[in-house]
Structure formats: structure tokens, C-alpha cells
Design a protein around this motif. Structure first.
Motif, mmCIF file in Angstrom:
data_model
loop_
_atom_site.group_PDB
_atom_site.id
_atom_site.type_symbol
_atom_site.label_atom_id
_atom_site.label_comp_id
_atom_site.label_asym_id
_atom_site.label_seq_id
_atom_site.Cartn_x
_atom_site.Cartn_y
_atom_site.Cartn_z
ATOM 1 N N ILE A 1 2.396 1.280 -3.516
ATOM 2 C CA ILE A 1 1.728 2.108 -4.337
ATOM 3 C C ILE A 1 1.494 3.714 -4.368
ATOM 4 O O ILE A 1 1.247 4.231 -5.502
ATOM 5 N N LEU A 2 0.800 3.743 -3.333
ATOM 6 C CA LEU A 2 0.314 5.137 -3.018
ATOM 7 C C LEU A 2 1.193 5.789 -2.953
ATOM 8 O O LEU A 2 1.267 7.299 -3.906
ATOM 9 N N GLY A 3 2.667 5.435 -2.772
ATOM 10 C CA GLY A 3 3.878 7.071 -2.912
ATOM 11 C C GLY A 3 4.362 6.819 -4.379
ATOM 12 O O GLY A 3 4.853 7.919 -4.510
ATOM 13 N N GLY B 1 0.916 -1.092 0.250
ATOM 14 C CA GLY B 1 0.063 0.358 -0.018
ATOM 15 C C GLY B 1 1.300 0.764 0.367
ATOM 16 O O GLY B 1 0.793 1.976 -0.634
ATOM 17 N N ALA B 2 1.717 1.583 0.674
ATOM 18 C CA ALA B 2 2.416 2.309 0.876
ATOM 19 C C ALA B 2 3.635 2.460 -0.531
ATOM 20 O O ALA B 2 3.529 4.329 -0.893
ATOM 21 N N PHE C 1 -1.566 4.023 -12.238
ATOM 22 C CA PHE C 1 -1.599 3.443 -11.339
ATOM 23 C C PHE C 1 -1.185 1.771 -10.990
ATOM 24 O O PHE C 1 -0.343 1.097 -10.007
ATOM 25 N N TRP D 1 -7.809 8.741 -8.429
ATOM 26 C CA TRP D 1 -8.297 9.428 -7.148
ATOM 27 C C TRP D 1 -8.852 7.957 -6.976
ATOM 28 O O TRP D 1 -9.183 7.820 -6.085
ATOM 29 N N PHE E 1 -8.586 1.544 -3.847
ATOM 30 C CA PHE E 1 -7.940 0.900 -2.890
ATOM 31 C C PHE E 1 -7.855 0.965 -1.832
ATOM 32 O O PHE E 1 -7.493 -0.132 -0.781
ATOM 33 N N VAL E 2 -7.160 1.941 -0.540
ATOM 34 C CA VAL E 2 -7.954 2.198 0.098
ATOM 35 C C VAL E 2 -8.490 1.541 1.122
ATOM 36 O O VAL E 2 -8.499 0.940 2.230
ATOM 37 N N ILE F 1 -7.344 5.039 -6.336
ATOM 38 C CA ILE F 1 -6.770 5.363 -4.808
ATOM 39 C C ILE F 1 -7.408 4.848 -4.327
ATOM 40 O O ILE F 1 -7.689 4.246 -3.003
ATOM 41 N N VAL G 1 1.806 6.384 -7.751
ATOM 42 C CA VAL G 1 1.554 7.025 -7.614
ATOM 43 C C VAL G 1 1.605 8.443 -8.334
ATOM 44 O O VAL G 1 0.967 9.497 -8.630
ATOM 45 N N LEU G 2 1.457 8.762 -6.149
ATOM 46 C CA LEU G 2 1.484 10.128 -5.706
ATOM 47 C C LEU G 2 2.854 11.059 -6.238
ATOM 48 O O LEU G 2 2.522 12.104 -6.804
#
Length: 358
Positions: free
Chosen positions: A82-84, A79-80, A239, A98, A104-105, A101, A86-87
Motif C-alpha cells: 500500500i505505502l509503495g 503495508g509495504a 489510497f 498523508w 494506517f501506519v 497514511i 501510494v507513494l
């Protein structure tokens, strides 16, 4: 973030134009997520071990008792990552990114709650099946509802291998799409029973959908390949690439014998995200092909439970999901995993062939 920071200066420095290209940013999103996973993986494993997030093993799975206590909730690492990634690399003005995201979250939080009760509170049942399902339905419903608010979003289905068959479901598309997302989430969750078994096909599916969303988002390529075009969806390729990279990095530690398990926080989130990506790029049936391993695992459980109730206690398989059936037949775990990976790759090629066989 990089897109916003550098592209405005492309007029003065033409070399920065490369950051406009989705393909370029998708490649680096993949690499970034992969590196984050591999670099921080050992630290995550040590932390999970320290807080005693050990995996609970059901007593009826005798062969896995030696795995009891292996750190779980490794999905937090993915999760960290992917989000890091993508952002960092995606165009954050894109609504589809978004929403991906959000799904996913959202699904990850449901899985996190389940894992927390199991491994921290020592409640082996975790969240109730009804509670998890309601949460999944709400998140999927909100995501699909947001898509349907866009008047340009098509409710037609694109059926593989049939060029002129595109039934329009209208508002019936809402429950159908929700079923796709929730089904994908639970399919990955059911498959996550052997070391690396679920993450391998997930990486394959994420990589394949990076291609499909790029095609759907490129009007000229979509027209040439007779794919339903979806405005702005191409950015979701970033993503998907990040998901593939993070999954491959996680596999570094999750490969047999696993040092860490992903837990529901990983499996539910990854499956839900794959389901949403399939919906947003109008390739719902392609998910059933490229994610055929997840479909088989899910069907084995449905058939087993249904036949058990109908026959008064008889079973089709020695144990469900399907991978446990092969284990009880004496096939080594590593061989089952590799064979399922091979099947997943073959199915990905079948899915890819649908772009030309129409």
C-alpha cells in the motif's frame, strides 16, 4: 512521486496529462499494490517462517489447532504494498493522503507491537486491551483533530436515504469520528478469524470508498448526487485503490487454506484506515452499511459478553465472534467465508444505492 515527476512536463508532452486524472492513477495504484503483494508474497511467507512467526491458536478453538504455526504478521506485506503504491501514484502534496497514511501506519504499529509480543516473545496475551485502546484513541484523536482545524471541514452528518437530514454535531463530532475509526479498526480485527474472512470484505469496502471519496472530491458530481463535497479528498481514492489491490494480492495467499495470516498489524491498520476514509469523505454511516460484516461480528461479541454477565453465565451464541458460532454449528469454514463475502458484496450494492435514493 510520478505525479510530481511527470505532470510538470505535461505542457510540452500532452500525453502526460493523463497522470493528472485521479481515476487513472487509482487504477494503476490498484495494479501496483496487487503486483507487489503477489510477487513478494512468497518471499515474505518464507521470511516469516524462518523467524518463526507462527500463529498462536486459542485452545478453545479446537477446529483451528491444525493452523497453529502458520506464519502471521502478513499485514507487513500489505503495508509495504500500500505505502509503495501510494507513494508512487498519489499527489504527495495532498494533506488528506498523508493523514490516511498516518492513521494506517499508526494503527499498524500498534498491531505490530501486539503481534511481536505474541509470536516473537511468546506472550500469548500480547499488548493489554487498555494499552491498545489508548493508542488507537490517541492516533484517531490526532487525525480527527487535524481535520477539524480546517475551517472548511464540515461537522455535519450525512444520513443515508435522508436528503434533508444532516445534523451538525459541532465539537461533538470529535468523539463521534474517533469512535468510527477505532470501532472500524477493532471490527476488522474481530472478523479476522477464518482464512480470508476479513480481507474479502475489506477489499470490497476499500473499492467502494474509492468511489465515494472520488464523488465527494468532485464538486460537480457531489452537487448532482447531493453528497457533501470535501475539497481535496478525491486524491484519497488512490489510497483506497492501493488498499484494495494489496488486499486482493494478500488474499492470493490468505485464501482457504491460508499460507499466511495478516495478524493485528494488518487488521488494525486496515480497519483504522477504512474508518478514517469514511470520516474524511463524510460517509461515516456508509461504513456501517458497506462494512456490515464487521458490524455484525462486533455486535455479536458485545451481545455475548453483555448477556453472559447479565444472565450469570448464559450465552446467546455458541461462541463469539459470529463466525465461530457458525463453525460450531457444523458449517464448513470455506462455506462460512464465501457466504460472508457474498453478504459483503450485497451490502456494498446497498451502500452504492444511497447515492441515488435520497
Amino acid at each position: 512521486m510520478i505525479f510530481w515527476l511527470l505532470v510538470p512536463f505535461a505542457a510540452q508532452m500532452t500525453v502526460l496529462n493523463v497522470f493528472r486524472y485521479i481515476t487513472f492513477r487509482a487504477i494503476y495504484a490498484f495494479a501496483t499494490a496487487l503486483i507487489i503483494s503477489i510477487v513478494f508474497g512468497p518471499r515474505m511467507i518464507r521470511w516469516l517462517t524462518k523467524i518463526k512467526c507462527g500463529q498462536y491458536i486459542h485452545e478453545d478453538v479446537k477446529a483451528h489447532q491444525c493452523k497453529a504455526g502458520t506464519p502471521t504478521m502478513g499485514g507487513l506485506l500489505m503495508g509495504a504494498s500500500i505505502l509503495g503504491s501510494v507513494l508512487l501514484w498519489a499527489d504527495l502534496a495532498n494533506a488528506n493522503v498523508w493523514m490516511a497514511i498516518m492513521v494506517f501506519v499508526g494503527f499498524g504499529l500498534i498491531g505490530l507491537g501486539d503481534d511481536y509480543l505474541k509470536v516473537v516473545k511468546k506472550n500469548n496475551k500480547g499488548l493489554s486491551a487498555r494499552g491498545k485502546l489508548i493508542g488507537q484513541l490517541i492516533i484517531a484523536g490526532v487525525a480527527v483533530g487535524a481535520l477539524l482545524l480546517d475551517p472548511d471541514f464540515s461537522t455535519k452528518l450525512q444520513v443515508p436515504f435522508f436528503k434533508n437530514f444532516s445534523p451538525d454535531l459541532g465539537w461533538w463530532y470529535l468523539p463521534f469520528a474517533v469512535l468510527v475509526i477505532v470501532g472500524a479498526s477493532n471490527g476488522v480485527n474481530l472478523t479476522d478469524g477464518l482464512d480470508g474472512l476479513a480481507i474479502g470484505p475489506t477489499v470490497v469496502a476499500a473499492g467502494m470508498f474509492a468511489l465515494f471519496v472520488y464523488v465527494a472530491g468532485h464538486a460537480q458530481i457531489a452537487r448532482y448526487l447531493q453528497v457533501l463535497p470535501v475539497s481535496g479528498v478525491g486524491e484519497v481514492a488512490v489510497f483506497c485503490a492501493a488498499m484494495a489491490g494489496a488486499g486482493l494480492g494478500f488474499l492470493w495467499f490468505n485464501a482457504y487454506p491460508a499460507q499466511v495470516f495478516m495478524g493485528d498489524v494488518g487488521s488494525l491498520a486496515l480497519g483504522g484506515a477504512l474508518g478514517f476514509v469514511a470520516v474524511v469523505c463524510k460517509q461515516e454511516f456508509i461504513l456501517m452499511i458497506v462494512g456490515g460484516v464487521f458490524v455484525l461480528e462486533t455486535l455479536s461479541v458485545i451481545l455475548q459478553v453483555g448477556y453472559y454477565k447479565f444472565s450469570g453465565g448464559k450465552r446467546i451464541f455458541r461462541m463469539a465472534p459470529l463466525h465461530h458460532h457458525f463453525e460450531l454449528k457444523g458449517i464448513p469454514e470455506s462455506k462460512i467465508i464465501i457466504r460472508f463475502w457474498i453478504l459483503s458484496i450485497l451490502l456494498a450494492f446497498v451502500a452504492l444505492s444511497t447515492l441515488k435514493l435520497r
